[in-house]
Design an enzyme around this catalytic site. Structure first.
Site, short mmCIF file in Angstrom:
data_model
loop_
_atom_site.label_atom_id
_atom_site.label_comp_id
_atom_site.label_asym_id
_atom_site.label_seq_id
_atom_site.Cartn_x
_atom_site.Cartn_y
_atom_site.Cartn_z
N PRO A 168 0.80 -1.22 0.00
CG PRO A 168 -0.04 -1.01 2.16
CD PRO A 168 0.64 -1.99 1.25
CE1 TYR A 169 5.51 5.58 2.29
CE2 TYR A 169 6.91 4.91 0.46
CZ TYR A 169 6.57 5.82 1.45
OH TYR A 169 7.29 6.99 1.57
CG LEU A 170 4.43 1.28 -5.65
CD1 LEU A 170 5.69 0.56 -6.13
CD2 LEU A 170 3.24 0.80 -6.49
#
Ligand code: NAP
Length: 248
Positions: A168-170
């Site tokens: 989810p960071y990307l």
């Protein structure tokens, strides 16, 4: 344009500007809150930890600077009433917003999609992307009251790259780039500009979580990357919108 890391803000560069910064309790957001206050801004420092917010405010000791306004807001847990109260308080105390920096973020889990913990994914997407949307939604009426307003999303290398397992960071950083570009387009006939800024490798908590083996001493310190944000928040970036800006 000269590289932003060589940009030198003038003293009082942000004088008269009311600027809300999320994640102002640590790392880059903390350094930016202190830098912006020192450059004359009325900073509204937001974070999930009241004690850390107070400690940041106490680091600005110059009596000529405006005291920071503190806005405790946990972006994971905040509900509609919290955002409404926030917007009302800003309206009542300052009447408008000239700057909004979406800086807070969490790394979340890195794992193959097929093994990802769903709750951890949702949590990171909420803090990193849904919360900036909700905050923007509530702040836009205040930003539109400014004659020269700037919204800045904190971006990073992986907002434009593909890297397996970054979860989810990307995805949230890609989503924020889309939100930034779409919002810039929606606001193209207004006094509100919208950009994203990639500070580059910086010695902070999230960086250490992502790359624990990196040499911290070789990295730039949070204070060194604040100039780029200041540029985007100042009158110098008037007319610039829908841009992804790299620090170096
Ligand atoms: P950091 O030191 O870990 O700071 C993250 C900030 O976000 C902290 O103030 C943290 O609060 C806050 N935060 C986390 N969850 C929150 C929540 N639920 N509600 C409110 N605040 C919350 O990391 P950083 O490096 O300064 O990151 C700032 C931004 O720069 C991020 O958007 C990151 O993606 C971006 N960035 C960083 C680098 C780098 O190398 N460091 C590179 C490119 C982009 P607490 O103090 O309570 O934990």
């Amino acid at each position: 344009m000269q590289p932003l890391n060589q940009y030198q803000p003038q003293p009082n560069e942000l004088q008269g500007r009311v600027i809300l910064i999320t994640g102002a309790t640590d790392g880059i957001g903390k350094a930016l809150a202190i830098a912006a206050a020192t450059l004359g801004a009325q900073v509204i420092a937001s974070g999930r930890n009241q004690k850390k917010l107070e400690a940041v405010a106490n680091q600005v000791t110059d009596p000529s600077t405006l005291p920071m306004a503190l806005l405790p807001l946990d972006l994971e847990k905040a509900g509609p009433a919290d955002y409404e109260a926030m917007a009302e308080a800003i309206e009542k105390n300052f009447g408008r917003l000239d700057g909004l920096v979406h800086n807070a973020a969490i790394l979340g889990e890195r794992a193959p999609i097929e093994h990802h913990d769903i709750q951890k994914w949702l949590r990171a997407m909420h803090v990193n992307t849904n919360a900036p949307f909700i905050l923007t939604r509530h702040c836009l009426p205040l930003l539109k009251k400014s004659s020269d307003a700037s919204i800045v999303f904190s971006s990073c290398d992986i907002a434009t790259e593909v890297r397996a397992y970054w979860g989810p960071y990307l995805v949230s950083k890609w989503a924020n780039e889309g939100m930034m570009r779409m919002l810039a387009d929606e606001l193209s006939n207004s006094t509100v500009r919208v950009n994203s800024f990639n500070p580059g490798t910086t010695n902070t908590k999230i960086r250490m979580q992502a790359f624990p083996a990196e040499n911290r001493d070789a990295m730039q310190k949070p204070a060194a990357v604040t100039k780029g944000y200041v540029f985007l928040l100042s009158a110098h970036s008037q007319g610039m919108t829908g841009q992804h800006i790299n620090n170096n």
